[in-house]
Scaffold this motif. Sequence first.
Motif, PDB file in Angstrom:
ATOM      1  N   ILE A 140       0.843  -1.197   0.000  1.00 13.56           N
ATOM      2  CA  ILE A 140       0.000   0.000   0.000  1.00 13.56           C
ATOM      3  C   ILE A 140       0.880   1.249   0.000  1.00 13.56           C
ATOM      4  CG2 ILE A 140      -1.597   1.375   1.411  1.00 13.56           C
ATOM      5  CD1 ILE A 140      -2.823  -1.373   2.300  1.00 13.56           C
ATOM      6  N   LEU A 141       1.899   1.260   0.842  1.00  7.21           N
ATOM      7  CA  LEU A 141       2.818   2.402   0.882  1.00  7.21           C
ATOM      8  C   LEU A 141       3.543   2.576  -0.445  1.00  7.21           C
ATOM      9  CD1 LEU A 141       4.322   1.963   4.460  1.00  7.21           C
ATOM     10  CD2 LEU A 141       2.629   3.666   3.706  1.00  7.21           C
ATOM     11  N   LEU A 142       3.896   1.468  -1.070  1.00  5.74           N
ATOM     12  CA  LEU A 142       4.576   1.518  -2.369  1.00  5.74           C
ATOM     13  C   LEU A 142       3.686   2.179  -3.422  1.00  5.74           C
ATOM     14  CD1 LEU A 142       7.267   0.602  -3.603  1.00  5.74           C
ATOM     15  CD2 LEU A 142       6.162  -1.552  -4.191  1.00  5.74           C
ATOM     16  N   VAL A 143       2.416   1.835  -3.436  1.00  4.86           N
ATOM     17  CA  VAL A 143       1.495   2.419  -4.414  1.00  4.86           C
ATOM     18  C   VAL A 143       1.240   3.896  -4.095  1.00  4.86           C
ATOM     19  CG1 VAL A 143      -0.859   2.318  -5.326  1.00  4.86           C
ATOM     20  CG2 VAL A 143       0.472   0.234  -5.100  1.00  4.86           C
ATOM     21  N   VAL A 144       1.194   4.245  -2.815  1.00  5.23           N
ATOM     22  CA  VAL A 144       1.050   5.657  -2.451  1.00  5.23           C
ATOM     23  C   VAL A 144       2.242   6.456  -2.983  1.00  5.23           C
ATOM     24  CG1 VAL A 144       1.070   7.270  -0.489  1.00  5.23           C
ATOM     25  CG2 VAL A 144      -0.445   5.283  -0.445  1.00  5.23           C
ATOM     26  N   LEU A 145       3.442   5.917  -2.822  1.00  2.24           N
ATOM     27  CA  LEU A 145       4.626   6.596  -3.368  1.00  2.24           C
ATOM     28  C   LEU A 145       4.563   6.663  -4.891  1.00  2.24           C
ATOM     29  CD1 LEU A 145       7.734   5.545  -1.252  1.00  2.24           C
ATOM     30  CD2 LEU A 145       6.858   7.832  -1.677  1.00  2.24           C
ATOM     31  N   ALA A 146       4.063   5.621  -5.525  1.00  2.00           N
ATOM     32  CA  ALA A 146       3.930   5.630  -6.985  1.00  2.00           C
ATOM     33  C   ALA A 146       2.984   6.745  -7.421  1.00  2.00           C
ATOM     34  CB  ALA A 146       3.432   4.277  -7.483  1.00  2.00           C
ATOM     35  N   HIS A 147       1.904   6.914  -6.693  1.00  4.93           N
ATOM     36  CA  HIS A 147       0.975   7.998  -7.016  1.00  4.93           C
ATOM     37  C   HIS A 147       1.647   9.356  -6.861  1.00  4.93           C
ATOM     38  CE1 HIS A 147      -3.004   6.327  -7.886  1.00  4.93           C
ATOM     39  NE2 HIS A 147      -2.590   5.291  -7.195  1.00  4.93           N
ATOM     40  N   SER A 148       2.481   9.490  -5.844  1.00  3.27           N
ATOM     41  CA  SER A 148       3.169  10.771  -5.666  1.00  3.27           C
ATOM     42  C   SER A 148       4.173  11.001  -6.802  1.00  3.27           C
ATOM     43  CB  SER A 148       3.845  10.852  -4.293  1.00  3.27           C
ATOM     44  OG  SER A 148       5.017  10.092  -4.234  1.00  3.27           O
ATOM     45  N   LEU A 149       4.776   9.923  -7.316  1.00  8.72           N
ATOM     46  CA  LEU A 149       5.670  10.050  -8.475  1.00  8.72           C
ATOM     47  C   LEU A 149       4.901  10.529  -9.704  1.00  8.72           C
ATOM     48  CD1 LEU A 149       7.872   6.852  -8.099  1.00  8.72           C
ATOM     49  CD2 LEU A 149       8.683   9.215  -8.026  1.00  8.72           C
TER      50      LEU A 149
END
Length: 164
Positions: A140-149
């Motif tokens: 979940i944290l990985l996808v949140v970071l992907a969204h921020s990218l």
Amino acid sequence: MDVSTFYALFSATCFTLVGLWWNVVQSHPEWLRVPARRRVVGGIYLSFLLPALMGLFAQVGGVEQPGIWRTGFVVVAVVGSASTLRLLSRERAEGGGDDLRWRGLGVAVLYALIAVVGVAPEIADVVNLRPIQAEALLLILLVVLAHSLVWRFMAGEGRSAESR
């Protein structure tokens, strides 16, 4: 937590995000003409594809056969971490911004943690979770970071010169 349902929804969502990103990229062919932008575009693509693949491994292995998802998570996390670190080194050599560097380091750390939990699942006991649950939180944290990218790219270097 119904692990099977979570990972089914998670994978489907990530694969949908991969498709949406493809559509965005197709509407901006100029992004693929500049090698540095092309690498960022590919990095964002992997930020959604790799978690989707891990979700599929979790569904296949589930709690009944954890060796399947653990192996899949470790392999995919190593690929993700290596890809991210390679992107970061290229960005640094070309004078990329600190913003991308910090997000990229966060992604690399999350991939490393995912691999560590896959190799040593008993670590999840520290936070009173089953290993597959701890992995879910990391994804979940990985996808949140992907969204921020995506946001950073779309609001920054991905915008055309006339719209800045």
